[in-house]
Design a protein around this motif. Structure first.
Motif, PDB file in Angstrom:
ATOM      1  N   GLN A  23      27.649 -16.191   3.048  1.00 17.96           N
ATOM      2  CA  GLN A  23      26.928 -15.150   2.324  1.00 17.96           C
ATOM      3  C   GLN A  23      27.921 -14.179   1.682  1.00 17.96           C
ATOM      4  O   GLN A  23      29.107 -14.174   1.992  1.00 17.96           O
ATOM      5  CB  GLN A  23      26.032 -14.386   3.293  1.00 17.96           C
ATOM      6  CG  GLN A  23      25.032 -15.252   4.036  1.00 17.96           C
ATOM      7  CD  GLN A  23      24.322 -14.482   5.123  1.00 17.96           C
ATOM      8  OE1 GLN A  23      23.681 -13.469   4.864  1.00 17.96           O
ATOM      9  NE2 GLN A  23      24.434 -14.946   6.359  1.00 17.96           N
ATOM     10  N   TYR A  27      22.489 -10.091   2.180  1.00 17.48           N
ATOM     11  CA  TYR A  27      21.239 -10.420   2.866  1.00 17.48           C
ATOM     12  C   TYR A  27      21.133  -9.616   4.154  1.00 17.48           C
ATOM     13  O   TYR A  27      22.053  -9.613   4.975  1.00 17.48           O
ATOM     14  CB  TYR A  27      21.187 -11.917   3.171  1.00 17.48           C
ATOM     15  CG  TYR A  27      19.792 -12.451   3.396  1.00 17.48           C
ATOM     16  CD1 TYR A  27      19.067 -12.987   2.341  1.00 17.48           C
ATOM     17  CD2 TYR A  27      19.191 -12.398   4.648  1.00 17.48           C
ATOM     18  CE1 TYR A  27      17.777 -13.477   2.536  1.00 17.48           C
ATOM     19  CE2 TYR A  27      17.906 -12.882   4.850  1.00 17.48           C
ATOM     20  CZ  TYR A  27      17.201 -13.420   3.796  1.00 17.48           C
ATOM     21  OH  TYR A  27      15.932 -13.894   3.990  1.00 17.48           O
ATOM     22  N   LEU A  33      17.858 -16.986   6.918  1.00 16.97           N
ATOM     23  CA  LEU A  33      17.819 -16.833   5.467  1.00 16.97           C
ATOM     24  C   LEU A  33      16.757 -17.727   4.842  1.00 16.97           C
ATOM     25  O   LEU A  33      16.597 -18.885   5.234  1.00 16.97           O
ATOM     26  CB  LEU A  33      19.167 -17.216   4.832  1.00 16.97           C
ATOM     27  CG  LEU A  33      20.307 -16.218   4.880  1.00 16.97           C
ATOM     28  CD1 LEU A  33      20.853 -16.088   6.289  1.00 16.97           C
ATOM     29  CD2 LEU A  33      21.418 -16.655   3.923  1.00 16.97           C
TER      30      LEU A  33
END
Length: 612
Positions: A23, A27, A33
């Protein structure tokens, strides 16, 4: 699209979901996710003038605030550091944001997520109450589908009321001052929204939470929690592969028990049964290797995740990482920024914090009196940093204070237990909330119960009952000692005779080390607060202080070196924690200035810390 999305047979989950271990730090829930989500941070409307039911449908005359920065902070645009017992927020949810969240054909439900709101939150959409939450440091979410009414394509007004009584000492407060102006070791407050607010669309039956726990060097146990109306013959599938090479490591599929919303999936990693090769995959600060995974409610929902293969424990007076003695070289991290208080000023700042800690020569961070943003833990996982998870303390001992801290601590352990970087749990520090634990059987029972509750929630990590002061049933005996002379520090921790004298008597703060029937059972001993040397390059703050003071940069480095030499000379200390990473308001004893710049060249600090 993949069958893992419920729309028919298709390619590998690797192609259909993001790589959780790669990532960019944006996030807000790093280990669960989906492709689509909508970030609601940014400009909101804000009022802090008390209660008025009309505000539940919005208040156009309010001021602007930048979420997620607290109103006390400059970054918020409000910059009013006084008391804010009740604050209100409002913003419009647009069709574009619903689209970004994936709320459209094939997505049945819409969830509204809050990373953290201090301390008590109530939420409305278009004047319709959708839920409430208490606990200022832990996440919560609501299904807001029904609140959108019959016009999901229009705009909708989201309103949040946050209550944070600065004088309520039964709340888990951490370092937030109950005085209007900061004093001693306490700092300005963080009221209301201080972590990301976001939207996410999910199917009517969905994966709600994941929890990875290391069972041993070759097996992890995944607990999958499901939400929504159960379907017939549900199955959960887990696929895992080594992100570094793409090598497939495991593929497991199990049935969900009838009438259950939770299933436990053992995930054996067969390559780890080759003992000669197992170190190639294990996670440590030196080799932070992560395993990517997809978790699917087959034919219905799928998410991306990751875990690390590592074990922690204690034995023979040593802290063990992956079965071997590991010297924990930690730094106290307040997680406080002058421009944004407990909220990080940017997502990039969370990565930079981990990088700085490692550049200074530390292998670990003790996140002090704060349940840190999960994105900090993501970078600790990815870059390789051990983390001590610590509860923000309440200041009172009462049934309400116990109830509040236990509930919030349980939520924190649940949120963070999957992170390989977390290696120790600290539910209490320096007798905060148990000020008379040395003599009060009720407070001793509470301290023991907190530690045992933590072990019940997570039996895989050491637990410290009361960091630094009176211990009841700690797996590691930790001591806080701000002796400023390296020679005297070395004498206190020299050898087994010194250890016996220390644990059998009173500690450096004139506190008994072991209380409530606790005995020396050969646990590891760590010096988990020491140093705290004040040095202020340039103009000095009149209220700036440390436990001792240096006259200039050379004197400061010499003092750090001497104290670390005292620690290194010990025959029994299993680890240490320097106070502290950064200057924080009136505390000017950081290795870095408040803006994260080093006080002397970083190489000199690293040499003092590491001895090389």
């Amino acid at each position: 699209m993949s069958s893992l999305d419920g729309t028919g047979a298709a390619p590998s989950p690797r192609a259909s979901l993001p790589l959780a271990s790669e990532q960019d730090g944006t996030y807000p829930r790093p280990q669960l996710l989906r492709r689509a989500w909508a970030d609601l941070d940014g400009t909101w409307s804000f009022r802090n003038t008390g209660d008025d039911p009309s505000w539940r449908s919005g208040f156009p005359d309010a001021r602007d605030i930048t979420v997620p920065f607290p109103p006390e902070s400059p970054a918020s645009g409000i910059d009013e550091p006084g008391f804010h017992p009740v604050v209100w927020y409002a913003r419009t949810l647009t069709r574009a944001e619903l689209d970004a969240a994936g709320y459209g054909p094939g997505a049945d439900r819409l969830r509204l997520h809050f990373g953290a709101v201090d301390h008590r939150a109530r939420v409305w959409i278009d004047g319709r109450f959708v839920g409430e939450h208490e606990g200022g440091h832990t996440p919560f979410s609501f299904d807001v589908t029904e609140a959108l009414g019959t016009d999901p394509d229009g705009e909708h007004v989201l309103v949040v009321r946050a209550e944070d009584d600065p004088h309520d000492v039964t709340q888990p407060r951490g370092k937030q001052d109950w005085h209007e102006e900061p004093h001693a070791i306490w700092y300005r407050r963080t009221t209301g929204i201080w972590q990301t607010v976001w939207l996410e669309a999910v199917p009517s039956r969905s994966i709600a939470a994941l929890r990875w726990l290391n069972v041993d060097h070759a097996t992890v146990r995944l607990t999958v929690r499901l939400a929504g109306e159960r379907r017939d013959a549900e199955r959960v599938r887990v696929d895992a592969w080594w992100q570094g090479t793409g090598e497939e490591l495991a593929s497991v599929e199990v049935a969900v028990p009838a009438d259950a919303d939770e299933v436990v999936v053992p995930v054996p990693v067969a390559r780890q049964t080759n003992g000669q090769a197992e170190d190639e995959l294990v996670w440590s600060p030196e080799t932070p290797r992560l395993v990517d995974a997809t978790v699917a409610l087959v034919g219905v929902d799928a998410v991306a995740s990751y875990f690390g293969l590592r074990t922690v424990g204690t034995d023979g007076g040593a802290f063990l990482l992956n079965g071997r003695a590991y010297d924990v070289r930690s730094v106290l991290n307040q997680g406080y920024w002058p421009e944004s208080h407990l909220a990080a000023p940017s997502r990039a700042a969370l990565r930079r914090e981990v990088e700085l800690i490692k550049e200074l020569g530390f292998t670990a961070a003790r996140n002090h009196q704060k349940i840190e943003d999960p994105r900090f833990l993501y970078w600790a996982d990815r870059l390789g940093l051990l983390v001590w998870g610590e509860a923000p303390g309440a200041y009172a001992f009462s049934p309400l204070a116990v109830q509040r801290l236990v509930r919030e601590w349980m939520d924190a352990v649940e949120r963070d237990a999957s992170h390989p970087s977390i290696v120790t749990w600290v539910p209490a520090n320096e007798s905060w909330g148990v000020q008379h634990v040395a003599t009060d059987p009720a407070q001793q029972a509470y301290a023991r119960a907190l530690a045992d509750l933590t072990r019940a929630l997570d039996p895989t990590r050491p637990v410290i009952s009361n960091d630094g002061w009176e211990h009841t049933n700690s797996d590691i005996v930790t001591i806080h000692d701000y002796e400023g002379d390296g020679v005297r520090l070395a004498a206190t921790y020299a050898d087994d005779a010194a250890r016996t004298a220390l644990l059998g008597g009173r500690g450096p703060a004139d506190r008994r080390i072991l209380v409530g029937g606790a005995t020396d059972e050969g646990q590891p001993v760590m010096l988990t607060e020491f140093g705290g040397v004040d040095f202020q390059p340039g103009a000095r703050r009149e209220d700036g202080w440390g436990y001792t003071s240096a006259v200039d940069g050379d004197d400061w480095v010499d003092r750090i070196t001497a104290l670390y030499d005292g620690v290194r000379a010990s025959s029994f200390l299993a680890g240490s924690c320097w106070t502290q990473l950064t200057d924080t308001m009136q505390e000017t004893n950081g290795l870095l200035n408040a803006d994260r710049s080093p006080k002397v060249p970083i190489e000199r600090i690293r040499a003092a810390v590491t001895g090389r």
